[in-house]
Design a protein around this motif. Sequence first.
Motif, mmCIF file in Angstrom:
data_model
loop_
_atom_site.group_PDB
_atom_site.id
_atom_site.type_symbol
_atom_site.label_atom_id
_atom_site.label_comp_id
_atom_site.label_asym_id
_atom_site.label_seq_id
_atom_site.Cartn_x
_atom_site.Cartn_y
_atom_site.Cartn_z
ATOM 1 N N UNK A 427 0.800 -1.222 0.000
ATOM 2 C CA UNK A 427 0.000 0.000 0.000
ATOM 3 C C UNK A 427 0.836 1.277 0.000
ATOM 4 N N UNK A 428 2.130 1.161 0.351
ATOM 5 C CA UNK A 428 3.011 2.324 0.392
ATOM 6 C C UNK A 428 4.447 1.836 0.366
ATOM 7 N N UNK A 429 5.395 2.757 0.233
ATOM 8 C CA UNK A 429 6.805 2.358 0.097
ATOM 9 C C UNK A 429 7.288 1.595 1.324
ATOM 10 N N UNK A 430 7.152 2.186 2.515
ATOM 11 C CA UNK A 430 7.554 1.499 3.744
ATOM 12 C C UNK A 430 6.291 1.103 4.500
ATOM 13 N N UNK A 431 5.923 -0.155 4.349
ATOM 14 C CA UNK A 431 4.671 -0.676 4.901
ATOM 15 C C UNK A 431 4.913 -1.881 5.811
ATOM 16 N N UNK A 432 6.175 -2.126 6.173
ATOM 17 C CA UNK A 432 6.476 -3.315 6.961
ATOM 18 C C UNK A 432 6.534 -4.562 6.109
ATOM 19 N N UNK A 533 17.492 3.937 4.507
ATOM 20 C CA UNK A 533 16.676 4.630 3.508
ATOM 21 C C UNK A 533 15.278 4.918 4.046
ATOM 22 N N UNK A 534 14.799 4.116 5.002
ATOM 23 C CA UNK A 534 13.498 4.410 5.612
ATOM 24 C C UNK A 534 13.560 5.737 6.362
ATOM 25 N N UNK A 535 14.626 5.952 7.136
ATOM 26 C CA UNK A 535 14.773 7.210 7.859
ATOM 27 C C UNK A 535 14.902 8.381 6.890
ATOM 28 N N UNK A 536 15.597 8.142 5.781
ATOM 29 C CA UNK A 536 15.735 9.202 4.775
ATOM 30 C C UNK A 536 14.380 9.586 4.190
ATOM 31 N N UNK A 537 13.534 8.595 3.942
ATOM 32 C CA UNK A 537 12.197 8.867 3.393
ATOM 33 C C UNK A 537 11.353 9.654 4.390
ATOM 34 N N UNK A 538 11.432 9.296 5.662
ATOM 35 C CA UNK A 538 10.680 10.046 6.661
ATOM 36 C C UNK A 538 11.186 11.482 6.765
ATOM 37 N N UNK A 540 12.298 13.182 4.387
ATOM 38 C CA UNK A 540 11.808 13.880 3.193
ATOM 39 C C UNK A 540 10.314 14.187 3.290
ATOM 40 N N UNK A 541 9.691 13.770 4.368
ATOM 41 C CA UNK A 541 8.265 14.018 4.537
ATOM 42 C C UNK A 541 7.412 12.781 4.453
ATOM 43 N N UNK A 542 8.001 11.655 4.039
ATOM 44 C CA UNK A 542 7.269 10.393 3.992
ATOM 45 C C UNK A 542 6.138 10.413 2.996
ATOM 46 N N UNK A 543 5.042 9.759 3.358
ATOM 47 C CA UNK A 543 3.930 9.613 2.433
ATOM 48 C C UNK A 543 3.875 8.205 1.890
ATOM 49 N N UNK A 544 2.930 7.977 0.982
ATOM 50 C CA UNK A 544 2.737 6.630 0.454
ATOM 51 C C UNK A 544 3.834 6.228 -0.517
ATOM 52 N N UNK A 545 4.020 7.026 -1.569
ATOM 53 C CA UNK A 545 4.968 6.654 -2.625
ATOM 54 C C UNK A 545 5.783 7.867 -3.053
ATOM 55 N N UNK A 546 7.072 7.688 -3.358
ATOM 56 C CA UNK A 546 7.847 8.782 -3.945
ATOM 57 C C UNK A 546 7.261 9.188 -5.294
ATOM 58 N N UNK A 547 7.471 10.425 -5.623
ATOM 59 C CA UNK A 547 7.002 10.941 -6.900
ATOM 60 C C UNK A 547 8.181 11.573 -7.648
#
Length: 592
Positions: A427-432, A533-538, A540-547
């Motif tokens: 459902x999203x990039x980092x979803x467990x 990379x999970x911490x880096x995504x958070x 950057x603001x996180x969210x479901x998927x990079x754009x």
Amino acid sequence: MPMSTAAHRDWQERAGQPSGETTVPVPALEAPTGLRAVPGAGHVTLTWDPVPEAIGYLVHRDGVPAVPPEVDVPAVPSCRFVDTGHGAAAYTVAAVIGADATGPFCPPVEVAPLPVSDAAVSVRVDTRRVTRELPRPWAYMVGSEHLSHLLSTDESGGRPIGEELAAALRLVHERIGVRTVRAHAILGDDLGVYKEGEPYDFSGVDAVYDKVVSLGLRPIVELGYMPRDLAADPSKTVFDYAAVISPPKDFEAWGDLVRALVEHLADRYGIRELIDHWAFEVWNEPNLAVFWSGTPEEYFLLYDVTAAAVKNVHPDLRVGGPSSAANGWVEELLVHIAESGAPLDFVSTHTYGNAPLDWRPTLARHGHDVPIWWTEWGPTPTHFQGIGDGAFGAAFVLHGMKSAAGRIDALSHWVASDHFEEVGRPPRLFHGGFGLLTVGNLRKPRFHALALAERLGGLELAAEAEGDVAGVEVWAARHDDGRVGVLVWNGTLNNTQASGAPELDRTITLTVEGLRGSYTLTHHRIDGEHTNVEAAWQAMGGGDWPQGAQWEELRAYDELAELTPPATVTGPTLTITFDLPMPGVSFLELTP
């Protein structure tokens, strides 16, 4: 579409139910002796004397298992356990001889952790003392979503599923050294092998196995699930892709299908190739009702029929099982084949959230000396839990691999890629997700940890840690060209502390002895801020998927981070001091 919350909860509840009851008598065990409890900052370390024939030990804290309840096998394999995140308690230990057989508990020992303080650990590595060739339990096998996924032209998160799954499998082969891949549902209807009254159609199997072989891998062929037209009850299914979990309505027809499949694979890839590099596993987790709707007796009949069909093609082909969840049915299968005479070339079972137990005493008791394969393993058995996406997962996989080294032949991480749809697509990039790599093939800390283990040399070196050790472990090895690699990590089995516990942070003083000449020292780090990379995504603001450009921005964080710049050092002894958080991994490499 992802599975609904209610449906997912129902699946998880059913996954815990056994598929019928089957027990065998086992020898009685004595209570462990010599239980010792040493308090430290934020933890208690328990050790005790080994019990003959035990495959592991159950540790209780105040009368309940000390291993977290989310772990599917609460016993630990060795005579040492570090309990973190708790106050004063009474501890007691019992030996385990089978999946459900535990001996008496020893008298309790009461202890409390020490107050939080600056805690230090001394780590010493002797490059002159080789202990053995370095075992590599991570390198034999990895898990994957069902292999028809390789043929998918759909997308998840805007990323091509089939293309990226293939790239993920190639990456684990090239960077982690993995040689084989295991997946479900090779006989599922999505590959169209079996239609009642029609010739077998192996074209779909050819397509996926040709792809696997082209990636440099070989399949471990999990024989399942049941073709719908061959099922006794085709309404019994699992997963979003409706894999049929029923026994066959005709066991002879099932045996004919298995024999025809193996004959076809031998014709296509060569019988010598199959004997040397492939293997055949009978079903998946039949001890759970969610994966096998039949009785235990029907599974053991399936095992006999399947093994006979494989061996009918060539007696040197390898076949095994029970491919069970949570250590189940291993002893039961050994008892069964002693009566039926069915062959067994390897034993396979699964566990999550803990290091695997040691089944060697049980195999020896039954007169078997065959490889032990843990064909599924990882930080958690729970979809979407999330603890494995960060640095906790990196320390966890290194703890498990070092524990398993030298006593099992394969510890297969489940799975390579988050392109995975058992309970719905991501459902999203980092979803467990269970994958070592995300959708988009960003490398999680777990991937980097195993890549670092693979980067260790071939000769294991004598290494030890002393002081307020807690969850600090060390693994060192050298290459033939003189390079020396040292992995030091700090972890815990207590997944409630996955995001960190300052009381478990340690100051490490590493001493490497026996060096000759000058070396370039590099120091790479995995923790909450490095190689994460999970911490880096958070951040950057996180969210479901990079754009758009966010994918490339994330790839900038997708390599190993250096804790300090490279430096030139001179032997014969190196001493270096650094802080190591929990969770955290340091990899120091000395290159002549």
